[in-house]
Motif scaffolding. Structure first.
Motif, short mmCIF file in Angstrom:
data_model
loop_
_atom_site.label_atom_id
_atom_site.label_comp_id
_atom_site.label_asym_id
_atom_site.label_seq_id
_atom_site.Cartn_x
_atom_site.Cartn_y
_atom_site.Cartn_z
N ILE A 1 9.83 -2.53 8.67
CA ILE A 1 8.81 -2.74 7.63
C ILE A 1 7.97 -1.48 7.47
N ASP A 2 7.87 -1.00 6.22
CA ASP A 2 7.10 0.21 5.91
C ASP A 2 5.70 -0.10 5.40
N LEU A 3 5.57 -1.21 4.68
CA LEU A 3 4.34 -1.51 3.98
C LEU A 3 4.10 -3.02 4.03
N VAL A 4 2.83 -3.42 4.13
CA VAL A 4 2.48 -4.85 4.14
C VAL A 4 1.53 -5.14 2.98
N TYR A 5 1.86 -6.17 2.22
CA TYR A 5 1.02 -6.64 1.11
C TYR A 5 0.24 -7.86 1.60
N ILE A 6 -1.10 -7.80 1.49
CA ILE A 6 -1.97 -8.86 2.00
C ILE A 6 -2.59 -9.63 0.85
N ALA A 7 -2.27 -10.91 0.78
CA ALA A 7 -2.84 -11.79 -0.25
C ALA A 7 -3.32 -13.09 0.40
N SER A 8 -3.93 -12.97 1.55
CA SER A 8 -4.52 -14.10 2.25
C SER A 8 -5.93 -14.35 1.70
N PRO A 9 -6.63 -15.39 2.13
CA PRO A 9 -8.02 -15.58 1.70
C PRO A 9 -8.88 -14.35 2.00
N ASN A 10 -9.90 -14.14 1.18
CA ASN A 10 -10.69 -12.91 1.23
C ASN A 10 -11.24 -12.59 2.62
N ASN A 11 -11.65 -13.62 3.35
CA ASN A 11 -12.29 -13.37 4.63
C ASN A 11 -11.33 -12.81 5.69
N LEU A 12 -10.02 -12.92 5.45
CA LEU A 12 -9.04 -12.41 6.41
C LEU A 12 -8.59 -10.98 6.11
N HIS A 34 1.80 1.27 5.97
CA HIS A 34 0.99 1.30 4.77
C HIS A 34 0.56 -0.12 4.41
N VAL A 35 -0.48 -0.23 3.59
CA VAL A 35 -0.98 -1.56 3.26
C VAL A 35 -1.50 -1.61 1.83
N ILE A 36 -1.20 -2.70 1.15
CA ILE A 36 -1.80 -3.05 -0.13
C ILE A 36 -2.57 -4.34 0.09
N THR A 37 -3.87 -4.33 -0.16
CA THR A 37 -4.71 -5.50 0.05
C THR A 37 -5.22 -6.01 -1.29
N GLU A 38 -5.06 -7.31 -1.50
CA GLU A 38 -5.54 -7.88 -2.75
C GLU A 38 -7.06 -7.73 -2.86
N LYS A 39 -7.51 -7.60 -4.09
CA LYS A 39 -8.94 -7.52 -4.37
C LYS A 39 -9.57 -8.90 -4.19
N PHE A 97 -4.17 0.72 -0.30
CA PHE A 97 -4.51 0.53 -1.70
C PHE A 97 -5.11 -0.86 -1.90
N GLU A 98 -6.10 -0.94 -2.77
CA GLU A 98 -6.62 -2.23 -3.19
C GLU A 98 -5.93 -2.61 -4.49
N ALA A 99 -5.41 -3.83 -4.54
CA ALA A 99 -4.57 -4.25 -5.67
C ALA A 99 -5.42 -4.71 -6.85
N ALA A 100 -5.96 -3.75 -7.58
CA ALA A 100 -6.68 -4.01 -8.83
C ALA A 100 -5.73 -3.68 -9.98
N ARG A 101 -4.89 -4.62 -10.31
CA ARG A 101 -3.75 -4.32 -11.17
C ARG A 101 -4.13 -3.88 -12.58
N HIS A 102 -5.23 -4.42 -13.12
CA HIS A 102 -5.52 -4.15 -14.53
C HIS A 102 -5.81 -2.68 -14.83
N GLY A 153 -15.33 -11.50 -10.96
CA GLY A 153 -16.23 -10.39 -11.19
C GLY A 153 -15.68 -9.06 -10.71
N VAL A 154 -14.80 -9.10 -9.70
CA VAL A 154 -14.22 -7.85 -9.20
C VAL A 154 -13.44 -7.13 -10.29
N TYR A 155 -12.79 -7.89 -11.20
CA TYR A 155 -12.11 -7.26 -12.34
C TYR A 155 -13.10 -6.48 -13.20
#
Length: 337
Positions: free
Chosen positions: A66-77, A91-96, A121-126, A183-185
């Motif tokens: 595994i090279d990269l982990v994408y995190i889309a768990s609840p915000n507090n985690l 490497h890591v991509i963490t959801e906003k 990276f923070e996943a702010a896709r827009h 609001g993060v968007y």
């Protein structure tokens, strides 16, 4: 080829996996869920029956493939999991929103400073979509005189709140609420377009759960004000607008940007600026993140990291101004919302 593991089994992870499958430089290498049966069902649903499924995070992070982990768990985690991924050398991509306060962000910054071969990276896709980039170009050379950024979308989980329950996305224990979720968007768009504001103010509509169901925020700049309207308790069709004196840059939805117009003066004449957007809203951001990693583009990374840091600071300032506080330590949550 980057092999990516996912954390979380909500709808947004489905969308991310679809983007990974579309990208010729990436593939799904593993699925993580605290519940093994849920993880296996999630892998099958996404057409990945032969992909390893882990229910122990340390075991996943020890997987050398595994090279990269994408995190889309609840915000507090997000913070603890992002830290663990970086310490594991991946490497890591963490959801906003990635983290709940600047102290957490500072810890991640220190880890990255000691690991200049790794990327976060923070996943702010827009902000990576073609139409957001077109919006940036449309504003170049103009004097901004104000903006209204709106994103109000009725949450199906709000019905649970009305029934006396406390779902994760409306719970302070899980760093929930409208400002954090929608609001993060708006904050990302404002800072990407106008820079960091001088001051931030937020008037929330508080729910019985202890978080905001919506509210009105203001970001103060030297010569103009940006109004923010996030809400998860109503379904609004109000567009977002950026004012350039007598002209207006208009979009139907600042988080989706399917339509983009430049209105001239007070009439109805406008230039249609919209271009074709990818069917998957996460495709553009994933492509950019992969390119930065493969090209080892530290300058592009630094720009995105600074933007992420400023968004974290402003979201925190808005919450502090409104008296919205999250517990520092909370128990583990389910993988989905």
């Amino acid at each position: 080829m980057l092999r990516i593991a996912t954390i979380g089994t909500s709808m947004i992870t489905n969308e991310f996996i679809a983007a990974v499958k579309e990208n010729p430089q990436t593939e799904v290498g593993a699925i993580y869920s605290r519940n093994a049966d849920r993880g296996a069902a999630f892998a099958t649903t996404n057409g990945l029956p032969n992909v390893p499924v882990y229910d122990d995070l340390d075991t996943l992070l020890a997987d050398p493939t595994i090279d990269l982990v994408y995190i889309a768990s609840p915000n507090n985690l997000h913070f603890d999991q992002t830290k663990a991924v970086l310490l594991a050398g991946k490497h890591v991509i963490t959801e906003k929103p990635a983290f709940t306060n600047p102290d957490q962000f500072a810890v991640i910054a220190r880890l990255l400073n000691a690991r200049n071969h790794q990327y976060y990276f923070e996943a702010a896709r827009h902000i990576h979509t073609p139409n957001f980039i077109k919006m940036q170009h449309a504003l170049a050379g103009h004097t901004v005189t104000g903006a209204l950024l709106s994103y109000a979308k009725y949450s199906s989980r709000y019905d649970q709140v009305l029934a006396g329950e406390e779902p994760n996305i409306f719970s302070p224990r899980f760093a929930g609420g409208a400002l954090q979720d929608l609001g993060v968007y708006l904050v990302y768009a404002a800072i990407a377009l106008f820079g960091k504001p001088l001051a931030a103010h937020y008037e929330p509509h508080m729910l019985t759960t202890g978080v905001d169901g919506g509210g009105v925020g203001t970001l103060t700049y030297p010569n103009f004000t940006v109004v923010l309207r996030p809400d998860k308790t109503v379904q609004s069709r109000v567009p977002s607008e950026i004012y350039l004196g007598k002209d207006t840059v208009w979009t139907d939805n600042i988080a989706e940007l399917q339509q983009l117009r430049y209105y001239h003066g007070s009439g109805e004449q406008f230039d249609d600026l919209a271009t074709t957007q990818p069917a998957n809203g996460m495709s553009s951001e994933l492509a950019r993140f992969v390119d930065i990693i493969q090209q080892n583009d530290r300058a592009a990374f630094a720009e995105l990291f600074q933007l992420s840091a400023r968004v974290n600071e402003v979201l925190y300032a808005l919450r502090q101004d409104a008296g919205l506080h999250f517990p520092v330590t909370v128990e583990a949550a389910a993988d989905d919302e």
